[in-house]
Design a protein around this motif. Structure first.
Motif, PDB file in Angstrom:
ATOM      1  N   LEU A 563       0.847  -1.191   0.000  1.00  0.00           N
ATOM      2  CA  LEU A 563       0.000   0.000   0.000  1.00  0.00           C
ATOM      3  C   LEU A 563       0.884   1.243   0.000  1.00  0.00           C
ATOM      4  CD1 LEU A 563      -2.706  -0.920   2.688  1.00  0.00           C
ATOM      5  CD2 LEU A 563      -2.917  -1.094   0.203  1.00  0.00           C
ATOM      6  N   GLU A 564       0.717   2.077  -1.025  1.00  0.00           N
ATOM      7  CA  GLU A 564       1.401   3.365  -1.034  1.00  0.00           C
ATOM      8  C   GLU A 564       0.616   4.302  -0.127  1.00  0.00           C
ATOM      9  OE1 GLU A 564       3.452   6.452  -4.219  1.00  0.00           O
ATOM     10  OE2 GLU A 564       1.735   5.224  -4.852  1.00  0.00           O
ATOM     11  N   VAL A 565       1.311   4.900   0.842  1.00  0.00           N
ATOM     12  CA  VAL A 565       0.636   5.629   1.915  1.00  0.00           C
ATOM     13  C   VAL A 565       0.887   7.131   1.784  1.00  0.00           C
ATOM     14  CG1 VAL A 565       0.400   5.878   4.412  1.00  0.00           C
ATOM     15  CG2 VAL A 565       0.944   3.634   3.432  1.00  0.00           C
ATOM     16  N   PHE A 566      -0.211   7.908   1.878  1.00  0.00           N
ATOM     17  CA  PHE A 566      -0.136   9.369   1.890  1.00  0.00           C
ATOM     18  C   PHE A 566      -0.870   9.872   3.129  1.00  0.00           C
ATOM     19  CE2 PHE A 566       0.119   8.046  -2.479  1.00  0.00           C
ATOM     20  CZ  PHE A 566       1.035   8.903  -3.073  1.00  0.00           C
ATOM     21  N   GLY A 573       5.585   6.585   1.730  1.00  0.00           N
ATOM     22  CA  GLY A 573       6.240   5.359   1.286  1.00  0.00           C
ATOM     23  C   GLY A 573       5.246   4.222   1.099  1.00  0.00           C
ATOM     24  N   ILE A 574       5.773   3.017   0.957  1.00  0.00           N
ATOM     25  CA  ILE A 574       4.941   1.838   0.733  1.00  0.00           C
ATOM     26  C   ILE A 574       5.019   0.926   1.959  1.00  0.00           C
ATOM     27  CG2 ILE A 574       4.642  -0.250  -0.665  1.00  0.00           C
ATOM     28  CD1 ILE A 574       5.637   1.307  -3.065  1.00  0.00           C
ATOM     29  N   LEU A 575       3.843   0.543   2.444  1.00  0.00           N
ATOM     30  CA  LEU A 575       3.737  -0.326   3.605  1.00  0.00           C
ATOM     31  C   LEU A 575       3.211  -1.679   3.151  1.00  0.00           C
ATOM     32  CD1 LEU A 575       4.177  -0.153   6.691  1.00  0.00           C
ATOM     33  CD2 LEU A 575       1.755   0.413   6.919  1.00  0.00           C
ATOM     34  N   THR A 576       3.816  -2.768   3.637  1.00  0.00           N
ATOM     35  CA  THR A 576       3.408  -4.105   3.199  1.00  0.00           C
ATOM     36  C   THR A 576       2.914  -4.937   4.379  1.00  0.00           C
ATOM     37  OG1 THR A 576       5.628  -5.037   3.480  1.00  0.00           O
ATOM     38  CG2 THR A 576       5.083  -4.109   1.324  1.00  0.00           C
ATOM     39  N   GLY A 598       2.131  -5.090   8.853  1.00  0.00           N
ATOM     40  CA  GLY A 598       2.863  -3.916   8.401  1.00  0.00           C
ATOM     41  C   GLY A 598       2.631  -2.774   9.378  1.00  0.00           C
ATOM     42  N   ILE A 599       3.693  -2.224   9.954  1.00  0.00           N
ATOM     43  CA  ILE A 599       3.557  -1.177  10.968  1.00  0.00           C
ATOM     44  C   ILE A 599       4.425   0.015  10.601  1.00  0.00           C
ATOM     45  CG2 ILE A 599       3.770  -0.593  13.417  1.00  0.00           C
ATOM     46  CD1 ILE A 599       3.637  -3.558  14.042  1.00  0.00           C
ATOM     47  N   ARG A 600       3.826   1.195  10.634  1.00  0.00           N
ATOM     48  CA  ARG A 600       4.585   2.444  10.478  1.00  0.00           C
ATOM     49  C   ARG A 600       4.412   3.232  11.777  1.00  0.00           C
ATOM     50  NH1 ARG A 600       6.882   5.549   6.534  1.00  0.00           N
ATOM     51  NH2 ARG A 600       7.086   7.743   7.043  1.00  0.00           N
ATOM     52  N   THR A 601       5.509   3.458  12.473  1.00  0.00           N
ATOM     53  CA  THR A 601       5.471   4.066  13.802  1.00  0.00           C
ATOM     54  C   THR A 601       5.910   5.521  13.749  1.00  0.00           C
ATOM     55  OG1 THR A 601       5.928   1.952  14.872  1.00  0.00           O
ATOM     56  CG2 THR A 601       6.399   3.924  16.144  1.00  0.00           C
ATOM     57  N   SER A 602       5.189   6.356  14.468  1.00  0.00           N
ATOM     58  CA  SER A 602       5.600   7.750  14.660  1.00  0.00           C
ATOM     59  C   SER A 602       5.386   8.108  16.123  1.00  0.00           C
ATOM     60  CB  SER A 602       4.786   8.690  13.758  1.00  0.00           C
ATOM     61  OG  SER A 602       3.436   8.738  14.180  1.00  0.00           O
ATOM     62  N   TYR A 608      -1.209   0.525  11.327  1.00  0.00           N
ATOM     63  CA  TYR A 608      -1.093  -0.921  11.546  1.00  0.00           C
ATOM     64  C   TYR A 608      -1.933  -1.623  10.488  1.00  0.00           C
ATOM     65  CZ  TYR A 608      -1.047  -5.101  14.667  1.00  0.00           C
ATOM     66  OH  TYR A 608      -0.867  -6.340  15.242  1.00  0.00           O
ATOM     67  N   VAL A 609      -1.273  -2.315   9.549  1.00  0.00           N
ATOM     68  CA  VAL A 609      -1.953  -2.910   8.405  1.00  0.00           C
ATOM     69  C   VAL A 609      -1.872  -4.432   8.482  1.00  0.00           C
ATOM     70  CG1 VAL A 609      -2.008  -3.084   5.889  1.00  0.00           C
ATOM     71  CG2 VAL A 609      -1.440  -0.900   6.984  1.00  0.00           C
ATOM     72  N   VAL A 610      -3.031  -5.081   8.365  1.00  0.00           N
ATOM     73  CA  VAL A 610      -3.104  -6.536   8.399  1.00  0.00           C
ATOM     74  C   VAL A 610      -3.765  -7.033   7.126  1.00  0.00           C
ATOM     75  CG1 VAL A 610      -3.987  -8.553   9.626  1.00  0.00           C
ATOM     76  CG2 VAL A 610      -3.304  -6.509  10.912  1.00  0.00           C
TER      77      VAL A 610
END
Length: 612
Positions: A563-566, A573-576, A598-602, A608-610
């Motif tokens: 998934l391209e994330v905006f 970026g891209i999260l998988t 797939g986790i993008r942390t800030s 959090y993508v499942v």
């Protein structure tokens, strides 16, 4: 080496029995020769268990599939790091790992006090040897990792995918180190009860080992929460799962003991209570093992179950009965030498702290074993769900957080009005300011607001205590700020080490409060499609599907979505996220497909993508 390891187990059994008998006989008869013999028997037991462990590791790393344990928990194409950690990944291996840690702990503890606690050491050595004997007997007769297969398979079954995580190499050993360290305080408490040497001398050894146990339990629980977050795919790190509860129970009573021991050392209070806490902590560690290994309660983490549950239940009953008898016959020797003088004092705050911690532990235990009790009474299991646990523990947790900040501000014996005003002004202002600021920023969840307000209050308490201590050192000794900080902590490790631990509690509670804003979205999306969502902070998120990809690695087949994330039209970026199907060396599927999140942390939130 494998044969040597198997043989060493049986020798260890004999040595542990010898160490237990001769240590108790030597202590009772006052014979130094028997005491020394018992101590050497414990050392010999440790050596034999080490040899057995090396034997099992040899079998694992050489892929000796003639052993049932190796064939059941590894495969030829598994990464080496997971082959190594398979030692504690299954029932029989983890039992041997327990014996390895306990024997090393026991030898180290007895060696370190061989001159300083001469009256207690023989009985502590005997107690540890008997506990070790139980583990070794269980291994030899019920969970032998060296049991052989009649037919040797070409390959093993492999490790459960949930365990094939880097945290697996650290998380279980940390918990085991914490669990088994509780045996040392238990052994010395038992020795003190037997000899009636119940003054503060036995606490010197017990406190050190209780700190070791508490440290490793804390590390293990924290790593376990992280493992659940990244591996299980339910966007949380605590679900009051029986295995999670089993690790939390001894942590709660150990934490209570580390607070109440201060009262016995300073005021001679809570002598009975401290013995109860030390014994209970060990018994809860055994109880947790019984719960998670007997199969009586289902859990996503009960990954290794066998008939050893009955043996643990028997041991738990015997240990509980013995300690109850010893405690009941020593009540007069445990009378306190001081009384509580005021309900507004540091003694009272520590007492309240203990009551809350033990209250939480009791209710967690009740909620965990309730399915067992309901099955016995009604014939069907009734599970206590997450909402019920949260309803009980959110208010208790907030009360505990408040006490964390209140206790250090109160004076010993009795706090005066002027003392209360002087001590509470800044922390209270810090807490109120935190709550008002968050409310002004739009936070409306009252439970989270209370949690963050109390976190601000506790942080204010910690900051104030460090500020006063550093200021005093700089004023008296003329030290620079860095030097003053280091020397303040180094020369007051108990006090300021406790404040550092309290700071960790503030961070944890802030993380727990953050879950109040979790928002889930179920999305169906095709390659090239776009989905837009809004998070609880008002940010607009856009996800562009990159489609599904497949790949094959050493021991698994992977299906992934990108998934391209905006966020607010800024590309992140891209999260998988992946589904993984593990297979053996013949490419035959093993286990159910597992999820890789797939986790993008800030600093403010996690995405959090499942892949469902």
């Amino acid at each position: 080496m494998i044969l040597v390891g198997e043989l060493s187990l049986w020798v260890a059994l004999l040595m542990a029995a010898w160490a237990g008998v001769t240590s108790f006989a030597g202590g009772t008869l006052g014979r130094d020769d028997l005491i020394i013999s018992g101590r050497r028997g414990l050392y010999a037991t440790t050596l034999m268990v080490v040899l057995a462990s090396i034997g099992l590791w040899t079998a694992l790393l050489t892929h000796d599939f003639s052993l049932s344990y190796v064939a059941s928990n590894t495969s030829a194409n598994m990464p080496t790091v997971y082959v190594f950690s398979a030692f504690w990944g299954g029932q029989a291996g983890s039992m041997l790992f327990w014996a390895l840690i306990l024997s090393c702990y026991s030898s180290l503890a007895i060696w370190s006090v061989r001159e300083n606690a001469r009256e207690l050491a023989p009985f502590a050595c005997g107690t540890l040897a008997l506990i070790l004997l139980f583990f070794i007997v269980t291994i030899c007769f019920k969970a032998n990792p060296f049991a052989r297969l009649a037919l040797v398979p070409a390959d093993g079954l492999g490790m459960n995918p949930q365990l094939q995580n880097p945290g697996m190499a650290i998380h279980p050993p940390s918990l085991y180190l914490g669990y088994l360290a509780t045996a040392i305080p238990f052994a010395f408490a038992t020795a003190a009860l037997i000899t009636r040497k119940l003054d503060s001398s036995w606490l010197v050894v017990v406190r050190r080992w209780s700190l070791i146990s508490w440290f490793f339990l804390t590390v293990g629980i924290t790593l376990g929460m992280r493992w659940a977050y990244v591996e299980l795919g339910w966007s949380g790190f605590w679900a009051w799962d029986p295995v999670q509860n089993a690790s939390l129970l001894p942590w709660l009573t150990s934490t209570a003991f580390l607070h109440s021991i201060i009262l016995q050392e300073k005021r001679g209070m809570l002598r009975k209570w401290n013995v109860v806490l030390v014994v209970t902590t060990f018994l809860l560690a055994i109880c947790g093992t019984f719960i998670t290994r007997s199969g009586v309660i289902e859990s996503v983490r009960s990954l290794a179950q066998s008939p050893v549950g009955t043996w643990f239940a028997t041991f738990l009953v015997l240990a509980t009965g013995t300690t109850i008898y010893l405690f009941a016959t020593r009540l007069k020797d445990l009378e306190a030498t001081a009384v509580l003088e005021s309900m507004v004092s540091r003694e009272a705050a520590l007492l309240y702290n203990n009551l809350v911690l033990v209250g939480i532990a009791f209710s967690v235990l009740w909620g965990t074993v309730f399915p067992i009790l309901s099955a016995w009474v009604r014939g069907s299991k009734i599970t206590v769900g997450l909402p019920i646990f949260d309803t009980i523990y959110i208010p208790l947790g907030l009360l505990l957080l408040a006490l964390t900040g209140v206790g250090p501000l109160l004076a010993w014996r009795k706090a005066s009005t002027s003392n209360l005003k002087r001590q509470f002004i800044f922390p209270t202002a810090a807490g109120i300011a935190t709550g008002v600021l968050l409310a002004a920023l739009g936070m409306r969840n009252w439970q989270a607001l209370v949690a963050f307000t109390l976190a601000g209050f506790v942080a204010g308490t910690i900051g104030q205590e460090f500020y006063k201590g550093i200021g005093a050192r700089r004023s008296i000794h003329g030290e620079s700020l860095p030097v003053a900080v280091v020397r303040l902590v180094a020369r007051n490790r108990r006090r300021y080490g406790g404040y550092i631990a309290h700071a960790g509690i503030v961070i944890m509670f802030s993380a727990f409060a953050g879950l109040a804003f979790k928002k889930d979205h179920d999305v169906q999306i095709k390659a090239g499609e776009t989905k837009e969502l809004v998070d609880p902070l008002g940010h607009r998120w856009r996800f562009v599907s990159q489609g599904v990809s497949t790949s094959e690695t050493l021991n698994r087949f992977v299906t992934a979505i990108g998934l391209e994330v905006f966020r607010d039209d800024v590309r992140l970026g891209i999260l998988t996220s992946e589904k993984r199907q593990y297979f053996d060396s013949d490419k035959q599927p093993q286990f159910e497909p597992s999820t890789e999140v797939g986790i993008r942390t800030s600093a403010m939130l996690d995405l959090y993508v499942v892949l469902a």
